[in-house]
Every structure is written in C-alpha cells, then in structure tokens.
Scaffold this active site. Structure first.
Site, PDB file in Angstrom:
ATOM      1  CE  LYS A 178      -1.660   2.779   3.268  1.00  9.74           C
ATOM      2  NZ  LYS A 178      -1.733   3.964   2.613  1.00  9.74           N
ATOM      3  N   GLY A 231       7.311   5.241   7.681  1.00  9.40           N
ATOM      4  CA  GLY A 231       6.405   6.405   8.083  1.00  9.40           C
ATOM      5  C   GLY A 231       6.635   6.989   9.427  1.00  9.40           C
ATOM      6  CB  SER A 232       4.230   9.315  11.338  1.00 12.88           C
ATOM      7  OG  SER A 232       3.187   8.481  11.635  1.00 12.88           O
ATOM      8  CB  THR A 233       6.995   7.578  15.890  1.00 18.10           C
ATOM      9  OG1 THR A 233       8.326   7.814  15.142  1.00 18.10           O
ATOM     10  CG2 THR A 233       7.271   6.858  17.015  1.00 18.10           C
ATOM     11  CB  ALA A 234       1.831   8.924  15.614  1.00 20.17           C
ATOM     12  CB  THR A 235       1.383   5.515  11.389  1.00 20.07           C
ATOM     13  OG1 THR A 235       0.810   6.891  11.065  1.00 20.07           O
ATOM     14  CG2 THR A 235       0.708   4.523  10.643  1.00 20.07           C
ATOM     15  CB  ALA A 236       5.345   2.936  13.985  1.00 22.71           C
ATOM     16  CB  CYS A 287      13.270   9.618   7.482  1.00 16.36           C
ATOM     17  SG  CYS A 287      14.185   8.478   6.497  1.00 16.36           S
ATOM     18  CD  GLU A 391      10.465  13.057  11.004  1.00 14.37           C
ATOM     19  OE1 GLU A 391      11.283  12.719  10.427  1.00 14.37           O
ATOM     20  OE2 GLU A 391       9.488  12.213  11.273  1.00 14.37           O
TER      21      GLU A 391
END
Length: 487
Positions: A178, A231-236, A287, A391
């Site tokens: 995706k 991707g982002s730490t929040a999504t991880a 990044c 970031e």
C-alpha cells in the site's frame, strides 16, 4: 490509461489484473494545489482479495530458484530505466519534488533496488555446526515467510516502495503493498510493467488507499505474517497494536530529529555546502534530513552568517524547472503544519534569519496556490522547544552554539529519535569517539547520505524497530530453521 474527464484514474492491481475501485478520492498536484488524479479508497474487501491472490501465488513463486527470481527483478529494473523520464516526470508532479531530484535520485534508485536485491539474494550463506561427540550435524535453512504487507510513505514514493518489494520477492515471498494515497501514480505505472518483467499473477499486488482503511485492513489481516512500514512513529504505534494479536514480524522505519555537529576544526566550506543539502534536500522531506545544527562557539558567528547566505542561494520554485533545488511540499495541511513551527519559534523569541516570513518567493500565476515554502534557518531556540524535539519534516533547520564535546553529545542525544547524525571534524580520534556515543543508527562524518545498501539501515529509540539492507532484509523476509541430523 483510464481517464475520468480530465483526471487520471488509478486502479488497484490484484492477481495480475487492474481492478477498478468503487470508491475514489482526490489526489492533488502540490505545485498548483489542483486535483489531477483519482485514487482508489480501498478497504478490507480489496485488501482481502489481494491477500488471497498473494497466497495463491506463493507456492509457485517460493519454489523458484533465487536465480529465476533475480532474472525477473533485473528485467523490471530494465523496464523502469527505459522509462526513466516518464517516471521522473510523474514522480515530480505527484509529490512536488523537483524534476532534477526525481531524475537523479528517486527513479535511478528505484531501478537499482531491484538490481541490488537480485544480486544480493544470490550471495547469502547459511550456518553449519558439527557435534561429532553426539554424531550430529546441525545446519540452518532460510525459507520465505509468506505474504508480506508493505506500507510506504509519500516522500520518496517509488524509491521506498521498491526498497521493500525487491527484497520481499527476491527471497520468495509474495506481496500486498500500500503506497501513500498522496503519491500513488508511480506505483500504478510500475504495475503496468510487472507482467512484461515476468512476475506471475499475484506475486506483486498493489492496493491504494488510506492508512485507517486499507492500511489497517492489511496490518490486521490474519494471513499476512509480516509487515514492513516506513512512516511516522504515531502510525507505527497503531500498527504495533493492530498486528500484536497475530504475532507478526515487524520492520518499522520511522522518523528522525537528526543533529549535525560542527567542530571548530571542520572544513567550513564543505560543512556549509553539505549541511545546506542535508537540511533542505527534497524540501526537507527525508527522514535523514538535518534539523538541528550544533556549531562550536568559536566558529558559530562565521558559520551562521555563511550558512544563511548559502541557504538563500538554494532555489525554490516550480518543480519542472531543472534549475530549482526545491519544489513544493506534499500537501496544504503539511505546509500549514511546517509553517506553524516557524510561528512557534517567533512566539518563543527565536530569530528567523531567512525563508518563511523574511524573504519573498515569486511564483508563476499558475503555481500561486501551490504548497511552496522557502528554506528557513532559525537560531535562539531552546533545546526543550518543539522545534528541537519534534520531527518537522520540512525546509526548517535550527542552528545553535555549543562549548564542549560532552555537552554537545548529551544535547544531540536529548530527543526521542535516533535515526542519523552527521559529525564535522578533521580530528580522527574525535570523529570515532563522538560517533560511538551518538544514539543514532547511522553516523556520517564529513559527508551526508553516503549509502552502501549492503549495510544496515534503521534507527534507535523512536526511530524504529529492525534494520533494512542486504543481510538485514534477507533475514527479515525469511524464517530461519535449524535442522539436526544424527548420522
């Protein structure tokens, strides 16, 4: 190429066929702010169809020899290279990056990812251990895992998608990928080449959509044992939670708040020109970009003056103009977020030396609503400020003086990220010493973004879990099995 009036309409690629999606969403040209593309808004149904296709293709694909699979990967690299200009134009329009960056970095590296893993997969060895006193021989074998779920970001769209697809399929897995819903066009273009390259139906499936719908369905699918995400730490965090009930293998390449440390004995010319590049390449949307610059106090005034002068020469403008260094940011929302950090800096009493709110950017009328922002240099920011802790992922960098080596190491490490760092000094002992103490997965000294793809890529702390690269990707995309034989 299907068109809906004036829009390009993308379709999912499942089981070797393009499949229309009933729900579509808008994708914007960042340089104009106009809708130019319709992207599938896939959900659990589309993801499930792709996983079924990947599962059906797995037995035959995994049974092929590494040499047979490598041949297909190399053919796909040939086909991408033959269309380099077409891909570069599409990537620049879709992402907002300059045509120069897409031509020189994104698309060549995308093709090279397939070549690298086509070669790399042929050269791994496994372990063997003799236990003569037991009359036993132990050896290891590595087997593909199954269906790999791959989620890639919007900053280097095809570059980071192929960095995942290539090792996954080279090692015998099949894939459901995706891409970001904001930058889906080059992935769709690549799908048009897969059959000609020799990929059997179902080996590579691409499902377009958002994280909350398509991404969530993929990471929580019981028949996808492995997830690779950039991707982002929040999504991880969400991916970790959603995949946890299924004990999936996870590789998470996340954000960075990367320091550059410039000692007084550094080559000033080289450190300035490279730090401009490391701060602002690809609009600062990498990044690995530098966002905190620590300069030894004795050279701080000279560095800051010369650095600001050099940044003002870094040209921002229409992505299709090859003379521009920076194009547009990815979206209106992201532009507002990045500008918000500059407003915060001013509110906190910091000084903005160039860029946002200081210099004027002149754009053609057609691009007046594009998501452009000048490279911005800020000083007088406290280490505790959000500008030094979070970031930003845009063309903003902060410059601050330091006095001692121990102090700057402590300050450089004083964030929750640990992806990369750069150190500038002519003192070999210091370079080794500081590099060892920095909490970062990659430390460049007197250079930036020099990469050997054989070596591990990834970060510490909140910058991720696991590593990617020749051996590391091989280990991630395979399961190891120990076989003991008594003779």
């Amino acid at each position: 190429m299907s068109k809906d009036m004036k829009y390009l309409v993308l379709e999912n690629y499942i089981g070797g066929k393009f499949v229309p999606c009933s729900k579509l969403m808008d994708s914007f040209d960042p340089s104009t702010g106009e809708i130019y593309c319709k992207v599938p808004d896939s959900g659990p149904e589309e993801v499930d169809a792709a996983v079924r296709a990947a599962n059906e293709a797995f037995p035959d694909w995994s049974a092929k020899s590494p040499e047979e699979r490598a041949k297909v990967l190399n053919k796909l690299a040939d086909l991408i290279e033959a269309r380099l200009e077409e891909f570069a134009q599409a990537e620049s329009k879709d992402q907002g990056k300059t045509i120069t960056f897409a031509r020189n970095v994104d698309i060549p590296r995308s093709a090279y990812n397939f070549r690298f893993f086509a070669s790399s997969v042929l050269h791994h060895t496994t372990d063997c251990s003799q236990m003569d006193h037991m009359g036993c021989l132990n050896y290891t074998v590595r087997c593909p895992v199954g269906v790999a779920g791959l989620i890639s970001p919007w900053n280097l769209p095809l570059y980071l998608l192929t960095w995942k697809i290539a090792p996954a399929v080279a090692t015998g897995n099949t894939v459901v990928a995706k891409p970001s819903e904001m930058t889906s066009v080059t992935a769709w273009m690549m799908c048009q080449l897969l059959e000609e390259a020799g990929f059997p139906p179902g080996v590579v499936n691409i499902v377009f959509g958002t994280g909350p719908r398509a991404g969530d369905a993929l990471v929580s699918h019981p028949d996808v044992p492995l997830i690779s995400f950039t991707g982002s730490t929040a999504t991880a965090r969400l991916i970790t939670e959603r995949s946890a009930p299924h004990c999936k293998k996870l590789s998470l390449e996340l954000g960075g708040k990367n320091p550059a440390i410039i000692f007084a004995d550094a080559d000033m010319d080289q450190s300035i020109s490279t730090t401009v590049r490391s701060s602002f390449s690809n609009q600062g949307e990498i990044c690995l970009c530098t966002s905190r610059i620590f300069v030894e106090r004795s050279v701080y005034p000279e560095f800051l003056t010369r650095f600001v002068e050099a940044v003002r020469r870094w040209k921002t403008g229409v992505p299709s103009d090859p003379s521009n260094d920076n194009g547009a940011l990815i979206s209106k929302e992201h532009l507002q977020k990045v500008k918000g950090y500059v407003a915060l800096a001013l509110a906190e009493g910091a000084q903005v030396h160039c860029g946002e709110g200081v210099d004027n950017l002149t754009l053609p009328q057609h691009n007046a609503d594009g998501y452009f922002m000048l490279p911005t240099v800020i000083s007088g920011v406290k280490d505790s400020s959000a500008l030094m802790q979070e970031e930003i992922f845009g063309p903003v960098t902060c410059v601050t003086p330091f006095d001692e080596e121990g102090e700057v190491i402590s300050r450089a490490n004083g964030v929750r990220y640990g992806l990369s760092a750069t150190v500038w000094s002519r003192d070999v002992g210091r370079v080794h010493r500081v590099a060892r103490k920095l909490q970062a997965g990659l430390v460049w000294t007197n250079c930036w973004l020099v990469r050997d793809l054989n070596l591990p890529f990834g970060g510490m702390k909140n910058s991720g879990i696991g590593r990617e690269g020749g051996k590391d990707s091989y280990h991630f995309f395979t399961e190891v099995k120990v076989i003991a034989i008594k003779h």
